[in-house]
Design a protein around this motif. Sequence first.
Motif, short mmCIF file in Angstrom:
data_model
loop_
_atom_site.label_atom_id
_atom_site.label_comp_id
_atom_site.label_asym_id
_atom_site.label_seq_id
_atom_site.Cartn_x
_atom_site.Cartn_y
_atom_site.Cartn_z
N HIS A 72 0.08 9.69 -0.66
CA HIS A 72 0.72 10.50 0.39
C HIS A 72 1.00 11.89 -0.18
O HIS A 72 0.67 12.90 0.43
CB HIS A 72 2.05 9.88 0.85
CG HIS A 72 1.88 8.70 1.75
ND1 HIS A 72 2.77 8.38 2.75
CD2 HIS A 72 0.92 7.75 1.82
CE1 HIS A 72 2.36 7.30 3.39
NE2 HIS A 72 1.25 6.89 2.83
N THR B 91 7.55 -3.62 3.39
CA THR B 91 8.04 -2.29 3.72
C THR B 91 7.48 -1.38 2.62
O THR B 91 6.90 -1.87 1.65
CB THR B 91 9.58 -2.24 3.65
OG1 THR B 91 9.96 -2.47 2.29
CG2 THR B 91 10.22 -3.30 4.55
N PRO B 92 7.64 -0.05 2.76
CA PRO B 92 7.16 0.82 1.67
C PRO B 92 7.80 0.46 0.32
O PRO B 92 7.24 0.78 -0.73
CB PRO B 92 7.59 2.22 2.13
CG PRO B 92 7.65 2.11 3.62
CD PRO B 92 8.13 0.72 3.91
N GLN B 93 8.91 -0.24 0.33
CA GLN B 93 9.56 -0.62 -0.94
C GLN B 93 8.93 -1.87 -1.56
O GLN B 93 9.22 -2.20 -2.70
CB GLN B 93 11.07 -0.88 -0.71
CG GLN B 93 11.91 0.38 -0.60
CD GLN B 93 11.63 1.14 0.69
OE1 GLN B 93 11.60 0.56 1.76
NE2 GLN B 93 11.37 2.44 0.56
N ARG C 59 -2.33 5.41 5.58
CA ARG C 59 -0.96 5.14 5.19
C ARG C 59 -1.03 4.25 3.98
O ARG C 59 -1.94 3.43 3.87
CB ARG C 59 -0.27 4.39 6.32
CG ARG C 59 1.16 4.77 6.53
CD ARG C 59 1.70 4.16 7.78
NE ARG C 59 1.45 2.72 7.86
CZ ARG C 59 2.04 1.93 8.75
NH1 ARG C 59 2.88 2.43 9.61
NH2 ARG C 59 1.77 0.65 8.78
N GLU D 21 0.13 4.04 -0.42
CA GLU D 21 0.95 4.31 -1.61
C GLU D 21 1.44 5.76 -1.62
O GLU D 21 0.70 6.69 -1.32
CB GLU D 21 0.13 4.03 -2.87
CG GLU D 21 -0.08 2.55 -3.10
CD GLU D 21 -1.05 2.27 -4.26
OE1 GLU D 21 -1.03 3.04 -5.24
OE2 GLU D 21 -1.80 1.30 -4.14
N GLU D 22 2.70 5.84 -2.05
CA GLU D 22 3.42 7.11 -2.12
C GLU D 22 2.63 8.20 -2.86
O GLU D 22 2.54 9.34 -2.41
CB GLU D 22 4.74 6.81 -2.86
CG GLU D 22 5.85 7.80 -2.71
CD GLU D 22 6.27 8.04 -1.27
OE1 GLU D 22 6.47 7.07 -0.53
OE2 GLU D 22 6.39 9.23 -0.92
N ASP E 110 7.22 -4.39 10.14
CA ASP E 110 5.92 -4.54 9.50
C ASP E 110 5.56 -6.01 9.38
O ASP E 110 6.41 -6.89 9.55
CB ASP E 110 5.94 -3.90 8.10
CG ASP E 110 5.90 -2.39 8.22
OD1 ASP E 110 4.83 -1.85 8.54
OD2 ASP E 110 6.95 -1.75 8.01
#
Length: 486
Positions: free
Chosen positions: A345, A106-108, A339, A341-342, A102
């Motif tokens: 999703h 990252t998603p974290q 795509r 935030e969790e 990325d």
Amino acid sequence: MAKKLKIVFASSEIAPFSKTGGLADVLSALPKALARVGHDVKIITPFYRQTKKANLDIKKFSKKVFVQLGDRVIEGDIATTKLAENLEVLFVVKDEYYDRDDLYQTPQGDFRDNAERFIFFSKAILSTLEELELKADILHLHDWQTGLVSALLKNIEINNPFFSKTRTVFTIHNLAFQGLFWHYDMHMTNLPWEVFTPEGIEFYGKMNLLKSGLVYSDILTTVSQKYSLEIQTPEYGCGLEGVLVKRSKDLYGIMNGVDEEEWNPLKDTFISNRYSVNDLRGKIECKKNLIQEFKLNLDPGRPLIGMISRLTDQKGLDILSEAIAPILAENAGFILLGRGEEKYHRFFQELQAKYPQQVGLKLDFDIPLSHKIEAGCDFLMMPSRFEPCGLNQIYSLKYGTVPIVRATGGLDDSIENFDPKTLQGNGFKFKDYSAEALLAKTKEALEIYRNSSLFKEIIKNGMKDDLSWEKSARRYEEVYNRALKK
Ligand code: ADP
């Protein structure tokens, strides 16, 4: 053409080499538009894993850059390719910083070394110019990743004759992303501590790289007139409204355009059928194709609403989450590509499971699919909380897809609410940031959709709008000339 200028763009994204959002599209289209009218234009950007994967013809130069970060000297390479005739892109190659899946996070969360990655990039921009003996009239910087450059020029390089004639223009694509880092990272800038004040790059005890651009650049621009006013208020100013009010005489709002090489329903190779304002039959085929691709059970005569977006709070997903069930109850289809935030999703996965025949979902970044959605939907939804410019709504206008937007920033500037009496207007626009206002406006839009001759008027109005980059490029030329007088 006015006087021929040497313009160097510096940005952390440029399509097709790297992209997370609208910045990349602008950095591909605006330099091309300026090169077309005869300016000498170059672009400097990092060389990412994405860039490598794009598999384009990029050559490594024998030249290197040496960048001082605190008391370390970090070495990087320069590579080059052509974006268009007379338009060279220079890449700063440093795999340790940029060879990642990325660009920023990252998603974290954000990469922990983002300060180092973009302080390095900002300094490498200046080193590249010197190394290649590129004396720019205008150095056009974009967003926080390049904001430091202006502070470096006005402090460290202040007496360097190489840069004495170079003026900086800094464009804010999104004020919400500021490049905020703790003050321990200041040492990597090698700037004197005198700049670490509220008048300089300090922001409540932290180092703010965007603010560096706002304070030290000769001219500021942002990507719509409305947003240029909004960001001078506490509601939209993200804490920097005071700085922007102070610089309001040097702040210009210039709307982005559409890159017609990329977004044109008559030429688009990603879509199943091509079409134009004079013959919309291909658009109906695109819709059927899209319905099939998402395996929806939707009569093509029913309205189909699309959305292509980063899934973040900015994009109005909280009010959409509240309004979506009643919208689906109107027997409309909904397709989302995005795509982010969790929590979003999860929400849309559950929605899709509940309404599999009406809701299509792809939680990914997928450029070909984004074109198919623009072409195949009847409406495009953009209920943003704030939106500096917004590109999808102007792509939608080109594709005869009617935008439903909230009146903020560039959405407000580019979309005029349709009036069935005068037949003026290219979309639907609501004011209040609320699920109720969004729902009421969507219902109004769906009602007009049922009257196909009326609906065609809106489509035609949008498709005939002048959204060319040429118009915006001329405004940038004016701004560059103002900067040169500084
Ligand atoms: P922002 O820059 O805030 O994300 P913009 O509307 O200015 O929003 O630009 C978004 C750009 O990114 C558009 O070109 C849009 O098509 C593209 N985009 C956003 N999300 C996706 C996705 N999931 N897949 C493909 N393209 C996307």
